[in-house]
Motif scaffolding. Structure first.
Motif, short mmCIF file in Angstrom:
data_model
loop_
_atom_site.label_atom_id
_atom_site.label_comp_id
_atom_site.label_asym_id
_atom_site.label_seq_id
_atom_site.Cartn_x
_atom_site.Cartn_y
_atom_site.Cartn_z
N GLY A 77 -34.05 14.24 20.64
CA GLY A 77 -34.93 13.35 19.89
C GLY A 77 -35.54 14.07 18.70
O GLY A 77 -34.84 14.50 17.80
N ILE A 78 -36.88 14.21 18.73
CA ILE A 78 -37.56 14.92 17.62
C ILE A 78 -37.99 16.32 18.04
O ILE A 78 -38.72 16.99 17.31
CB ILE A 78 -38.80 14.14 17.13
CG1 ILE A 78 -39.88 14.10 18.22
CG2 ILE A 78 -38.43 12.72 16.68
CD1 ILE A 78 -41.29 13.99 17.68
N TYR A 79 -37.60 16.74 19.23
CA TYR A 79 -38.09 18.02 19.77
C TYR A 79 -37.00 19.08 19.83
O TYR A 79 -35.83 18.78 20.04
CB TYR A 79 -38.63 17.81 21.19
CG TYR A 79 -39.76 16.80 21.26
CD1 TYR A 79 -41.04 17.11 20.83
CD2 TYR A 79 -39.52 15.51 21.75
CE1 TYR A 79 -42.07 16.18 20.88
CE2 TYR A 79 -40.54 14.57 21.80
CZ TYR A 79 -41.81 14.91 21.36
OH TYR A 79 -42.82 13.98 21.39
N LEU A 80 -37.47 20.33 19.66
CA LEU A 80 -36.62 21.50 19.84
C LEU A 80 -37.23 22.33 20.97
O LEU A 80 -38.43 22.25 21.23
CB LEU A 80 -36.65 22.38 18.59
CG LEU A 80 -36.03 21.83 17.31
CD1 LEU A 80 -36.63 22.55 16.10
CD2 LEU A 80 -34.52 22.04 17.34
N TRP A 81 -36.42 23.16 21.60
CA TRP A 81 -36.93 24.13 22.56
C TRP A 81 -36.44 25.51 22.14
O TRP A 81 -35.29 25.66 21.72
CB TRP A 81 -36.42 23.82 23.96
CG TRP A 81 -37.17 22.73 24.65
CD1 TRP A 81 -38.21 22.85 25.52
CD2 TRP A 81 -36.95 21.30 24.50
NE1 TRP A 81 -38.65 21.60 25.92
CE2 TRP A 81 -37.90 20.64 25.31
CE3 TRP A 81 -36.05 20.52 23.76
CZ2 TRP A 81 -37.97 19.25 25.41
CZ3 TRP A 81 -36.11 19.14 23.86
CH2 TRP A 81 -37.07 18.52 24.68
N ASP A 82 -37.31 26.51 22.26
CA ASP A 82 -36.88 27.87 21.95
C ASP A 82 -36.56 28.62 23.24
O ASP A 82 -36.72 28.09 24.34
CB ASP A 82 -37.90 28.59 21.06
CG ASP A 82 -39.21 28.92 21.78
OD1 ASP A 82 -39.27 28.81 23.03
OD2 ASP A 82 -40.17 29.29 21.08
N VAL A 126 -36.18 8.68 13.55
CA VAL A 126 -36.41 7.96 14.82
C VAL A 126 -37.80 8.26 15.39
O VAL A 126 -38.14 7.77 16.46
CB VAL A 126 -35.34 8.33 15.88
CG1 VAL A 126 -33.98 7.80 15.44
CG2 VAL A 126 -35.28 9.85 16.09
N MET A 127 -38.58 9.04 14.67
CA MET A 127 -39.93 9.36 15.15
C MET A 127 -40.73 8.06 15.35
O MET A 127 -40.76 7.20 14.49
CB MET A 127 -40.63 10.28 14.14
CG MET A 127 -42.00 10.76 14.59
SD MET A 127 -42.68 11.95 13.40
CE MET A 127 -42.41 13.50 14.25
N THR A 128 -41.37 7.95 16.52
CA THR A 128 -42.13 6.73 16.83
C THR A 128 -43.58 6.89 16.36
O THR A 128 -44.02 7.99 16.01
CB THR A 128 -42.16 6.49 18.35
OG1 THR A 128 -42.85 7.60 18.95
CG2 THR A 128 -40.75 6.38 18.92
N TYR A 146 -31.99 14.36 17.48
CA TYR A 146 -31.07 15.21 18.26
C TYR A 146 -30.62 14.49 19.54
O TYR A 146 -31.27 13.55 20.00
CB TYR A 146 -31.79 16.49 18.67
CG TYR A 146 -32.26 17.35 17.51
CD1 TYR A 146 -31.39 18.22 16.87
CD2 TYR A 146 -33.58 17.28 17.07
CE1 TYR A 146 -31.83 19.01 15.80
CE2 TYR A 146 -34.03 18.07 16.01
CZ TYR A 146 -33.14 18.94 15.38
OH TYR A 146 -33.58 19.72 14.35
N GLY A 147 -29.51 14.98 20.08
CA GLY A 147 -29.10 14.58 21.43
C GLY A 147 -28.41 13.24 21.52
O GLY A 147 -28.43 12.61 22.58
N ASP A 199 -40.20 18.90 15.71
CA ASP A 199 -39.46 19.22 14.50
C ASP A 199 -39.87 18.29 13.37
O ASP A 199 -39.27 17.23 13.17
CB ASP A 199 -37.95 19.14 14.74
CG ASP A 199 -37.19 19.61 13.52
OD1 ASP A 199 -37.84 20.05 12.55
OD2 ASP A 199 -35.95 19.53 13.51
N GLY A 200 -40.87 18.70 12.64
CA GLY A 200 -41.36 17.90 11.51
C GLY A 200 -40.48 17.98 10.29
O GLY A 200 -40.80 17.38 9.26
N MET A 201 -39.37 18.73 10.36
CA MET A 201 -38.48 18.86 9.20
C MET A 201 -37.08 18.29 9.44
O MET A 201 -36.21 18.45 8.59
CB MET A 201 -38.35 20.34 8.82
CG MET A 201 -39.51 20.90 8.03
SD MET A 201 -39.92 19.92 6.55
CE MET A 201 -38.45 20.12 5.55
N ALA A 202 -36.86 17.65 10.61
CA ALA A 202 -35.50 17.16 10.90
C ALA A 202 -34.46 18.24 10.60
O ALA A 202 -33.51 18.03 9.84
CB ALA A 202 -35.19 15.88 10.11
#
Ligand code: PMP
Length: 459
Positions: free
Chosen positions: A41-46, A429-431, A66-67, A54-57
């Motif tokens: 979606g809009i999230y990343l994991w390190d 797709v950010m809600t 993503y995904g 992820d505010g920069m897509a």
């Protein structure tokens, strides 16, 4: 996919063997890069398990988020069927044909022809060669100079970096190449202080006319600009700017080129930035949102005049092994169908875009060292300033941006600092709820940032 290693091991191997773009190798390797391991979606994991907004897509590109399994499926199907074939020697393939037909439908009216590349930079270099070839074929070979703008970004290849107006890029590697010129950017906050935005838009467009007359209209091939300057710090021109630029280009028979690498595919709430700003280029370049970054691909769109003009010259001696790559084409098509059929761009235009802009202004407008809070669709920015009342920027331009960016990064929100402009360009797709979540983190970060400025004696 890769072997499981510890963060420290990845960092050490990265430092030993991987040369990063736009980075100071020594300082990065001392610090160690953050290792991103997955996304949804809009999230990343390190690699330490932190969940990051992820505010920069990615890098202004992961428009559908993503995904997406439809993207994976499209790639996998195409790899099984025809993973590669070239399009040079009287051959084509269904993936590139279907994509081209679909792009002609979603592109602004009159853009029925597309040439493929692998990146924004290659799109820009392709466009430069096309523009010069166009005038050769038209019997006006002296029309060679392309005019870009200071602080514009058009990529890192020889042509793109020359046309771009980043002086720190020109300073390396013998740039710019010949026959490139630049005019000042339509940055109202800095250059238009006591004028209305609309007045300033006309003034800034007039700089193009001055430059064309200086160089001589017979020597000018094209004007090239991003509808909104992205990497330059999200410089949004006044509404009067682009129509006036178009008028000037027509008056002097200069081709008008939009670099839609960032603005294209929904970023502004329209399919393309030119539609948001009401102008009609002859050519436009694209990449990023074309595949939402799932695979590398870029494109150059041509109107009838340019497509016919080039065709009249016979062979155009230009192309890339991977022009129209089947897997990239299949992925681009899946991406565009999703953007269209799921109403993602319409939502940005009517719902999440206006919501983001309203909340963005509320949240950042309250800080002492933030001004020119701005945005369109889902691309937005603000500028860090020393003194709002007098519109004074910080003397060491870029220093505070990095401080601010690092605070955001540590707090698991990715935004970018373009000098002292803080910018965001999240997945489309950010809600609304995710916008609130992002701005909640950002607000806390800004408080910490202003405390840091005080503590370091910067204000
Ligand atoms: N043009 C514009 C407007 C861009 O923003 C970029 C990349 N940020 C490029 C061209 C170059 O694209 P790439 O990095 O894919 O080569």
């Amino acid at each position: 996919m890769s072997q499981q290693r510890t963060t420290a091991e990845w960092r050490a191997l990265d430092a030993a063997h991987h040369v990063h773009p736009f980075s100071d190798a020594h300082s990065l390797n001392r610090q160690g890069a953050r290792v991103m391991t997955r996304a949804d979606g809009i999230y990343l994991w390190d690699s330490d398990g932190n969940k990051i907004i992820d505010g920069m897509a990615g890098l202004w590109c992961v428009n559908i988020g993503y995904g997406r399994h439809d993207m994976t499926a499209a790639a996998s199907r195409q790899m099984d069927e025809l993973p590669f074939y070239n399009t040079f020697f009287k051959t084509t393939h269904p993936a590139v044909v279907e994509l081209s037909a679909l792009l002609a439908k979603v592109a602004p009216e009159g853009f029925n022809h597309v040439f493929y590349t692998n990146s924004g930079s290659e799109s820009v270099d392709t466009m430069i060669r096309m523009v010069r070839r166009y005038w050769d074929v038209a019997g006006k070979p002296s029309k060679k100079t392309l005019i870009g703008r200071w602080n514009g970004y058009h990529g890192s290849t020889m042509g793109g970096a020359s046309l771009g107006g980043m002086d720190y890029m020109h300073a390396q590697g013998g740039l710019p190449i010949p026959d490139m010129a630049h005019i000042e950017q339509p940055w109202w906050y800095k250059f238009g202080k006591d004028m209305s935005r609309d007045e300033f838009g006309l003034l800034a467009a007039g700089w193009l006319e001055d430059r064309i007359l200086e160089i001589g209209p017979d020597n000018v091939a094209a004007f090239v600009g991003e509808p909104i300057q992205g990497a330059g710090g999200v410089i949004i021109p006044p509404d009067t700017y682009w129509p006036e630029i178009e008028r000037i280009c027509r008056k002097y028979d200069v081709l008008l080129v939009a670099d839609e690498v960032i603005c294209g595919f929904g970023r502004t709430g329209e399919w393309f930035g030119q539609q948001r700003f009401g102008f009609r280029p002859d050519i436009f370049t694209a990449a990023k949102g074309l595949t939402s970054g799932y695979l590398p691909m870029g494109a150059v769109f041509l109107n009838e005049k340019v497509a016919e003009g080039l065709a009249a010259g016979g062979d155009f001696n230009h192309g890339f092994t991977y022009s129209g790559h089947p897997v990239a084409a299949a992925v681009a098509r899946a991406n565009i169908l999703a953007l269209r059929d799921e109403g993602i761009i319409d939502r940005v235009r009517h719902d999440t875009g206006p919501y983001m802009q309203e909340r963005w202004r509320q949240v950042f407008g309250q800080f002492d060292h933030v001004d020119d809070v701005r945005g369109v669709g889902l691309i937005q920015a603000f500028t860090l300033v020393k003194d709002k009342a007098t519109r004074t920027l910080f003397p060491n331009w870029g220093e505070t941006g990095l401080i601010c960016r690092d605070i955001f990064f540590r707090n698991n929100l990715i935004m970018r600092a373009c000098a002292d402009h803080m910018v965001a360009s999240p997945p489309l797709v950010m809600t609304r709820a995710q916008i609130d979540e992002m701005l909640g983190v950002a607000e806390r970060c800004m408080t910490e940032f202003e405390e840091t400025l005080l503590r370091r004696g910067l204000v």
